[in-house]
Scaffold this motif. Structure first.
Motif, PDB file in Angstrom:
ATOM      1  N   VAL A 916       0.838  -1.196   0.000  1.00  0.00           N
ATOM      2  CA  VAL A 916       0.000   0.000   0.000  1.00  0.00           C
ATOM      3  C   VAL A 916       0.871   1.244   0.000  1.00  0.00           C
ATOM      4  O   VAL A 916       0.576   2.236  -0.687  1.00  0.00           O
ATOM      5  N   ASP A 917       1.956   1.197   0.747  1.00  0.00           N
ATOM      6  CA  ASP A 917       2.853   2.346   0.833  1.00  0.00           C
ATOM      7  C   ASP A 917       3.509   2.630  -0.512  1.00  0.00           C
ATOM      8  O   ASP A 917       3.627   3.788  -0.940  1.00  0.00           O
ATOM      9  N   ASP A 918       3.942   1.590  -1.218  1.00  0.00           N
ATOM     10  CA  ASP A 918       4.620   1.778  -2.499  1.00  0.00           C
ATOM     11  C   ASP A 918       3.669   2.256  -3.590  1.00  0.00           C
ATOM     12  O   ASP A 918       4.107   2.913  -4.537  1.00  0.00           O
ATOM     13  N   LEU A 919       2.402   1.930  -3.471  1.00  0.00           N
ATOM     14  CA  LEU A 919       1.449   2.317  -4.514  1.00  0.00           C
ATOM     15  C   LEU A 919       0.800   3.668  -4.238  1.00  0.00           C
ATOM     16  O   LEU A 919       0.565   4.448  -5.171  1.00  0.00           O
ATOM     17  N   TYR A 920       0.484   3.940  -2.961  1.00  0.00           N
ATOM     18  CA  TYR A 920      -0.285   5.150  -2.654  1.00  0.00           C
ATOM     19  C   TYR A 920       0.374   6.058  -1.617  1.00  0.00           C
ATOM     20  O   TYR A 920      -0.183   7.113  -1.303  1.00  0.00           O
ATOM     21  N   GLY A 921       1.504   5.662  -1.080  1.00  0.00           N
ATOM     22  CA  GLY A 921       2.195   6.531  -0.142  1.00  0.00           C
ATOM     23  C   GLY A 921       1.600   6.570   1.242  1.00  0.00           C
ATOM     24  O   GLY A 921       1.908   7.474   2.025  1.00  0.00           O
ATOM     25  N   VAL A 922       0.754   5.632   1.590  1.00  0.00           N
ATOM     26  CA  VAL A 922       0.213   5.513   2.949  1.00  0.00           C
ATOM     27  C   VAL A 922       0.483   4.093   3.435  1.00  0.00           C
ATOM     28  O   VAL A 922       0.672   3.176   2.636  1.00  0.00           O
ATOM     29  N   GLU A 923       0.490   3.928   4.733  1.00  0.00           N
ATOM     30  CA  GLU A 923       0.895   2.647   5.291  1.00  0.00           C
ATOM     31  C   GLU A 923      -0.270   1.767   5.710  1.00  0.00           C
ATOM     32  O   GLU A 923      -0.084   0.577   5.928  1.00  0.00           O
ATOM     33  N   ASN A 924      -1.442   2.319   5.851  1.00  0.00           N
ATOM     34  CA  ASN A 924      -2.589   1.538   6.313  1.00  0.00           C
ATOM     35  C   ASN A 924      -3.715   1.619   5.300  1.00  0.00           C
ATOM     36  O   ASN A 924      -3.907   2.645   4.632  1.00  0.00           O
ATOM     37  N   LEU A 925      -4.474   0.540   5.199  1.00  0.00           N
ATOM     38  CA  LEU A 925      -5.621   0.535   4.304  1.00  0.00           C
ATOM     39  C   LEU A 925      -6.641   1.584   4.706  1.00  0.00           C
ATOM     40  O   LEU A 925      -7.315   2.172   3.850  1.00  0.00           O
ATOM     41  N   GLN A 926      -6.768   1.830   6.010  1.00  0.00           N
ATOM     42  CA  GLN A 926      -7.753   2.792   6.470  1.00  0.00           C
ATOM     43  C   GLN A 926      -7.421   4.214   6.036  1.00  0.00           C
ATOM     44  O   GLN A 926      -8.309   5.079   5.980  1.00  0.00           O
ATOM     45  N   ASP A 927      -6.158   4.482   5.706  1.00  0.00           N
ATOM     46  CA  ASP A 927      -5.746   5.833   5.315  1.00  0.00           C
ATOM     47  C   ASP A 927      -5.945   6.092   3.817  1.00  0.00           C
ATOM     48  O   ASP A 927      -5.712   7.211   3.357  1.00  0.00           O
ATOM     49  N   LEU A 928      -6.318   5.089   3.069  1.00  0.00           N
ATOM     50  CA  LEU A 928      -6.506   5.272   1.626  1.00  0.00           C
ATOM     51  C   LEU A 928      -7.729   6.138   1.349  1.00  0.00           C
ATOM     52  O   LEU A 928      -8.775   5.986   2.003  1.00  0.00           O
ATOM     53  N   ASP A 929      -7.604   7.017   0.391  1.00  0.00           N
ATOM     54  CA  ASP A 929      -8.734   7.821  -0.070  1.00  0.00           C
ATOM     55  C   ASP A 929      -9.354   7.083  -1.260  1.00  0.00           C
ATOM     56  O   ASP A 929      -8.791   7.060  -2.360  1.00  0.00           O
ATOM     57  N   VAL A 930     -10.504   6.474  -1.038  1.00  0.00           N
ATOM     58  CA  VAL A 930     -11.114   5.643  -2.080  1.00  0.00           C
ATOM     59  C   VAL A 930     -11.651   6.486  -3.230  1.00  0.00           C
ATOM     60  O   VAL A 930     -12.091   5.928  -4.238  1.00  0.00           O
ATOM     61  N   ARG A 931     -11.626   7.806  -3.102  1.00  0.00           N
ATOM     62  CA  ARG A 931     -12.056   8.652  -4.208  1.00  0.00           C
ATOM     63  C   ARG A 931     -10.977   8.812  -5.269  1.00  0.00           C
ATOM     64  O   ARG A 931     -11.237   9.360  -6.339  1.00  0.00           O
ATOM     65  N   MET A 932      -9.772   8.356  -4.988  1.00  0.00           N
ATOM     66  CA  MET A 932      -8.696   8.442  -5.981  1.00  0.00           C
ATOM     67  C   MET A 932      -8.971   7.470  -7.115  1.00  0.00           C
ATOM     68  O   MET A 932      -9.316   6.305  -6.884  1.00  0.00           O
TER      69      MET A 932
END
Length: 1020
Positions: A916-932
């Motif tokens: 997740v970190d390598d693809l979106y720059g965040v370490e947790n799934l909960q921190d992903l912005d699903v609007r991207m």
């Protein structure tokens, strides 16, 4: 977790030379680790493949480390020893390994499902077989993954020669380089039966569809030769030179054509009588060669200038044509623009009549006899000019493509941000990302996106319709409102259609002004889009062109106003089909009028609730346009997707005022056409506009018995006007072998083309037939094809075995995918969704059709370090794709799914945070912005690999793909992701193995004559 480095994807990148790689920082144990899945061991030091600059990637080299060590993966998800090592992102070294596990030979996940695979979500499951059943190993049933990989490997090493196919046609998803040798490439013209039966009885016995999938303007690969444009028909001169003026009225101002069938000269005609005549390959008649085109023949019968004439070498050719090929002018509507267009011609006619009267008076005053107007009258030069101009007024002079944007500026549209995003999308499509007088840092996009010579106009609609004057001589855009919604017209003569470059200041000012006007809320809540379309048509009636309509809800005002008619009680009943046809005749009649005037329509829809896509969609369905469906539009999530679609509509190759006719050789004829077009006669198809992504089907039929010693031919001629204003004919040619053996018909048949013809034929019946009957007919057709092969090509095999033709072994799978498609699947699906996909399927290219039926799935966590970069042959190295089923997925994985319309990245609940970190720059799934909906450009190896792969897949389907984030047990989009895994039981249909068992049972019962009453059957 150790500190994160933006330029490293695992700690071994920074390890000193000679050190053993440590346990990777992103490795996190799953809640229940499996010893046979997580164990790993090291391997000798190796030199990694560095990413090179190429056509597939514009990213810099990210990992110039020469001493990286890659651990050898193991476990049920590891590759075989013969393949390149593929490090897994989440490995856990075990201190103690069982000897039995060390001796196991790992296999790729495409061949065998992992033991710890995840089950499908319970809310997406479908029915299953009841009663006694024989267990089928899912890893042993036919699947498209291996066939696609073998086909791609074949055409990675060699080119496809259109006349030396050896019975092989590239699969629709294969990235191949084609060479046109006289037959059009499969991307332009694809036949279900390249080897056709000699008679209709043999064709009926096979139960195979017989048709063509035609995509006249399919985009070519970047390294293929462009379609040649022939403009000169004088022997001894270059075929590409400007033709000399035609002074002989008897001579045709275009390519040589057969006097009997009106077929065009092509690579399959034969020249006879020393080159003075040529024999038509379609009807067999002999035609004279014009003196200017004559050339002597060689001893082999070829013209001496054969190598200089592209029309005699290639199957796909463009011809420039003259005035006799211009489109007939439609009657004027009385609009001010029509009056302005006719004013110059009328004034010239009046001056000519006055000059003739003055000449007669002068002759009488001089004592001369006035020239009589009778049968013996010799017309003067001015009289001939008058007759010529009158004749010209019957035809439409080709001009550059005119585009009119009809924008909904009602209050609901403004409140949801639609108006602002649409205006910004149009601005970027017309002028690129750069603002006038400004430079965007790091932006290398071309300044002008719209083609030269094209013009644009703008119409706004809410409770009234406004037309905008964008003349370059005015200081600011001005609006004139037409309040009579039942009688629309253009209220001014100049400034409606303007050059976007000359009037850039006015256009950009208008695009800045419209969101402010809409957001004030003074335009009302109702939208008179039907009246606005009629007004835009008034401006394009005598020119032809394209209308792009943006609406955000149900059109309840003006002409063609609609009322809600969605009734869930009609779902899965005989009356449901009424929801797939236009509710008001206005939409069908307007669509036909648009097509007759050479105007195409594209519709962007942003509904919150029911919006009657079946009615509004009749406009693009009849004129050759497209519907872009954005339900529940959110600017943050859908902004880039919308802007990409608007840019693609404007920038892609688009022609207008097109007419298509298909001619066949003796013994064949076209019996039906399927697609989005307007058909006034049995032979001609009319398209208001036609772009490079549109395809249609022509169903062929026997008229008599064919000679299996002679080939059969088909010629597709498309007469059109280019976006730059040139009238041309595009010619597609194909030759067929003829056979009297049923085995050859099955052997050389094209499975994917057959699936496309069956699907388009099925969805075309939706407005007139019950969905349950359509699904049943598809299953019966599939079973009948397999039964005919079993009965006539493999009669000696044991009766209880299921025998699948090598070329059609995936037909049950693709039939199941058709039953699970959004337009045909069972269950409660809104009529808007069904109507949208019904029309979409009818015009989809073969590539997008197969991708939409069976999506591509790959494991992101199993990518080797050289995947996603050019290999030694210059081609992008792709990973092995996976079966579309939860049975091949694990909770610790991350997967990319692409169906040609959308891409999804699925993250398992136990996925490593480093992925997740390598693809979106965040370490947790909960921190992903699903609007991207786009992958950020991070300088990591995994991000570069995945972006390169997505870019490659986008080029294959010829469109940009939004990338949606799906997290296991967290996001509602997981239901949509699960429905895409068509091998599972979902979409109110069986799983692949269960469906194959039912097909086997039906075929066995038919062979035994029990008619479905016997259960004595076996697996294969």
């Amino acid at each position: 977790m150790p500190p994160r480095s933006r330029y490293a994807v695992d700690p071994s990148l920074t390890a000193a030379t000679g050190q053993q790689p440590q346990t990777q920082g992103w490795q996190t144990p799953s809640p229940q680790p499996r010893q046979d899945y997580y164990q790993g061991q090291g391997q000798p030091q190796q030199q990694p493949l560095s990413p090179q600059q190429g056509a597939y990637s514009s990213n810099p080299q990210l990992h110039p480390v020469s001493d990286r060590r890659s651990p050898l993966p193991s476990g049920p998800y590891a590759p075989s020893v013969s393949q390149h090592p593929q490090p897994q992102y989440y490995q856990q070294q075990q201190q103690q390994q069982q000897p039995e596990q060390l001796q196991q030979q790992p296999i790729h996940p495409s061949f065998a499902p992992p033991q710890n695979h995840i089950p499908p979500p319970p809310h997406s499951s479908g029915p299953s077989i009841t009663g006694p059943r024989v267990r089928i190993d899912p890893s042993q049933v036919p699947n498209p993954i291996e066939a696609q990989e073998l086909d791609q490997n074949l055409y990675d090493d060699e080119e496809f020669l259109s006349c030396q196919t050896r019975g092989l046609i590239p699969l629709v998803g294969t990235d191949y380089r084609g060479i046109d040798q006289g037959n059009s490439l499969p991307r332009h013209l694809r036949a279900t039966l390249p080897c056709i039966p000699s008679n209709s009885q043999l064709l009926d016995t096979t139960a195979l569809p017989f048709g063509l999938i035609v995509q006249p303007f399919a985009p070519l690969r970047y390294d293929e030769a462009p379609v040649p444009l022939v403009s000169n028909w004088v022997s001894g001169q270059s075929a590409f030179d400007t033709p000399p003026p035609n002074e002989s009225p008897e001579q045709e101002d275009g390519p040589p054509r057969c006097e009997k069938c009106r077929g065009y000269l092509n690579a399959w005609v034969r020249f006879v009588d020393g080159g003075r005549k040529w024999t038509c390959n379609l009807c067999g008649s002999t035609n004279n060669v014009s003196p200017t085109y004559f050339c002597h023949l060689s001893p082999t019968g070829q013209r001496l200038d054969h190598n200089e004439r592209p029309e005699l070498q290639h199957g796909t050719v463009d011809f420039t044509v003259g005035r006799s090929y211009w489109a007939l002018q439609t009657p004027p509507s009385g609009s001010l623009l029509d009056v302005a267009v006719d004013a110059s011609s009328t004034a010239t006619d009046a001056l000519s009549s006055t000059a003739a009267d003055l000449l007669g008076g002068l002759q009488a005053s001089l004592g001369q006899t006035p020239t009589p107007h009778g049968s013996g009258h010799v017309p003067t030069f001015k009289e001939r000019e008058k007759e010529r101009k009158l004749e010209e007024r019957k035809y439409r002079r080709p001009q550059g493509l005119s585009r009119v944007f009809v924008i909904d500026i009602s209050a609901p549209s403004a409140d949801r941000g639609v108006v602002r995003e649409v205006c910004e999308g149009i601005r970027r499509a017309l002028y690129g990302r750069r603002m006038e007088g400004k430079v965007v840092a790091g932006e290398d996009e071309e300044e002008d996106v719209i083609g030269k010579g094209e013009r644009v106009g703008f119409v706004t609609c809410a409770e009234s319709v406004g037309f905008w004057n964008l003349s370059s001589t005015s200081q600011a855009p001005s609006q004139l409102v037409v309040s009579d919604l039942d009688d629309m017209y253009i209220p001014f003569t100049q400034g409606f259609l303007v050059d976007p470059s000359a009037s850039r200041t006015q256009v950009e000012a208008l695009l800045d002004l419209l969101p402010a006007i809409a957001e004030r809320g003074g335009e009302g809540n109702r939208v008179a889009a039907g009246s606005a379309v009629k007004g835009a048509l008034a401006g394009l009636r005598l020119l032809g062109g394209q209308i792009t309509l943006f609406v955000s809800g149900l059109l309840t005002h003006g002409q063609g106003k609609l009322v809600p008619r969605e009734d869930p009680n009609l779902y899965n009943t005989d009356k449901e089909k009424t929801l797939f046809a236009p509710a008001e005749p206005f939409w069908r009649e307007t669509a036909e009028e648009l097509a007759e005037c050479g105007v195409g329509v594209n519709v962007f829809m942003f509904p919150e609730v029911y919006s009657d896509v079946a009615s509004i969609g009749a406009l693009p369905a009849t004129t050759g346009g497209e519907v872009f469906f954005h339900p529940k539009f959110q600017p943050v999530r859908d902004r880039e997707t919308l802007q990409g679609e608007i840019k693609r509509v404007i920038a892609r190759e688009t022609v207008y005022d097109a007419t298509v006719r298909i001619r066949c050789s003796n013994g064949l004829r076209v019996s039906d056409h399927i697609g989005n077009f307007y058909q006034r006669s049995m032979t001609d198809l009319e398209f208001g506009s036609l772009d490079d992504s549109k395809a249609f089907v022509a169903v062929l039929k026997h008229e008599g018995r064919l000679d299996d010693r002679q080939p059969a031919f088909v010629q597709v001629a498309t007469l059109y006007t280019t976006s730059s204003g040139e009238r041309r004919v595009r010619l597609l040619n194909m030759s067929f072998a003829v056979t009297s053996m049923i085995g050859n018909v099955f052997k050389f048949a094209d499975q994917e083309a057959s699936v496309g013809v069956l699907l388009k034929g099925a969805v075309s019946q939706m407005p007139s037939r019950n969905l349950r009957d359509i699904r049943k007919a598809l299953t019966e057709r599939c079973n009948r094809v397999l039964l005919m092969y079993r009965r006539h090509c493999a009669p000696a095999v044991q009766q209880g075995q299921l025998i699948l033709p090598e070329g059609f072994k995936l037909l049950p799978l693709y039939t199941l995918c058709m039953l699970k498609s959004k337009c045909l699947k069972g269950g409660n699906v809104t009529s808007d969704v069904r109507a949208h996909y019904m029309r979409l399927m009818k015009s989809l290219s073969p590539t997008r059709t197969i991708n939409l039926l069976y999506p591509r799935l790959l494991a992101i966590h199993d990518l080797s370090e050289d995947v996603g970069f050019p290999a030694e042959n210059g081609r992008l190295k792709l990973p092995r794709f996976m079966r579309a089923s939860h049975g091949w997925m694990v909770a610790e994985g991350a997967y990319l799914l692409v169906n040609g319309e959308i891409a999804m990245i699925w993250f398992g609940a136990a996925v490593s945070p480093q992925i997740v970190d390598d693809l979106y720059g965040v370490e947790n799934l909960q921190d992903l912005d699903v609007r991207m909906t786009r992958l950020p450009k991070l300088p990591t190896l995994l991000s570069t690999q995945l972006r390169n792969i997505v870019t490659h897949l986008e080029r294959i389907v010829n469109r940009s793909l939004p990338i949606v984030i799906v997290r296991q047990n967290m996001d509602g989009m997981e239901i949509e992701f699960a429905n895409q895994l068509v091998e599972d039981s979902n979409n109110d249909a069986l799983s692949y193995t269960d469906y194959l068992m039912t097909a086997h049972k039906a075929i066995t019962n038919e062979l035994s004559g029990s008619g479905g009453k016997s259960d004595s059957w076996k697996p294969w």
